[in-house]
Design an enzyme around this catalytic site. Sequence first.
Site, PDB file in Angstrom:
ATOM      1  CD  GLN A 101       0.738  -0.079  -7.838  1.00 23.51           C
ATOM      2  OE1 GLN A 101       1.202   1.056  -7.623  1.00 23.51           O
ATOM      3  NE2 GLN A 101       1.036  -1.112  -6.692  1.00 23.51           N
ATOM      4  CE1 TYR A 190      -8.435  -4.015  -3.184  1.00 24.52           C
ATOM      5  CE2 TYR A 190      -6.083  -3.357  -3.066  1.00 24.52           C
ATOM      6  CZ  TYR A 190      -7.562  -2.945  -2.580  1.00 24.52           C
ATOM      7  OH  TYR A 190      -8.196  -1.940  -2.054  1.00 24.52           O
ATOM      8  N   GLY A 337       3.741   8.035  -0.946  1.00 22.83           N
ATOM      9  CA  GLY A 337       2.485   8.137  -1.228  1.00 22.83           C
ATOM     10  C   GLY A 337       1.882   9.278  -0.954  1.00 22.83           C
TER      11      GLY A 337
END
Length: 385
Positions: A101, A190, A337
């Site tokens: 990623q 981002y 996660g």
Amino acid sequence: MAQSALFTPLQVGSTTIQNRIVMAALTRNRSSASIPNDLMREYYLQRAKGGAGLIVTEGILVSRQGSEWQNASGIWNQPQIDGWKKIVDAVHGAGSKIYAQRSDFSQLAHVGRAAHPQAPEQIKAGVPVYAPSAIPARGGKFRFIEGQPGYVTPIEIPDPAYFINLFKQAAMNAKEAGFDGVELHAANGYLLNQFLDSSSNKRTDKWGGSPANRCRFVLELLKAMQEVWSENVAIKISPAVGYNDMGMPLEETIETFGYLLTEADKLGLAYVVLARYTELLDPEYDGKRNATPHDVLSTYAPFLKANNTPIFINVGVTPSEAECLLSTGKVAAVQWGMLWLTHPDLARRLREGKPLDNLLDGLHIYGAEGVDDRIGYTDYEEARY
């Protein structure tokens, strides 16, 4: 009892993963001067041995200039490629797959305006903070910069094609490292998310304005990734998240991300990750939250039906909910996660009905000055068998 739908194989791009239990990208800041190290190898290997069908690495930075944090990993030079190769080989040896990623899928990323000119890696890069437009994000905390100065006004990117080339080179480097594919990080405020959002992208050229123009950068990146990786390219988006000062009105959000997914669906991607709303990623700015909470799965799944792009769901999914979503065909896999962070043997626990009872060490998620980097990273207890 085993969650039966979770433990069926799945075709992801050109590879087959052993189950639908995917480890999501998790920033951990444990590299050695941006180079993956033996401790990171141990971390990923633990979770491969714990039964992850697919591991997506932490966001791997495509350039030094794209870094927000100290000790974040990159993939722009040979030592970094070599470091990731050791990790990928270990994960493969344990029977798991890995995307980068930017790891076995690698997750590729650039933080854009979320960087700071005083950040150590930014200083080393010797270039300004760049973003789609010269608009600073509100907020911003940098643990390693004295006084918590907040975000700065970035320089508008003169030619976005330059950054597309950076990502393409990173994709080539990820292939050299042996990854199974790449996941493009277009979430959480981002760089890619900044191009998509009208609050951060005020360009008047072909890269801004209409939803189609604001989506152009991400779609061109996906095509560039596919020139390297063919069908082994994925993308993660977070339409309902307000992190890093993102957020548009609901109608505009659906129009923008609907267009993006309609076009992405035509490309034949390995999968699309839809990150659900959470208050943890919707901080307050000036006393208000930015995000537009909505059901991302029911809203955006219809845009991926023409070519049946696999949908992965992420954020706050319980094991019983995952079983329901998988058994009804609403998603192809589930990305976890925090559960993978605290339970390196997560898949084995789910299969054998073991409790998910490890507590999060919130003080050491990203490491700490003067503290052993293994703490809160590789020291979580595995279930007793």
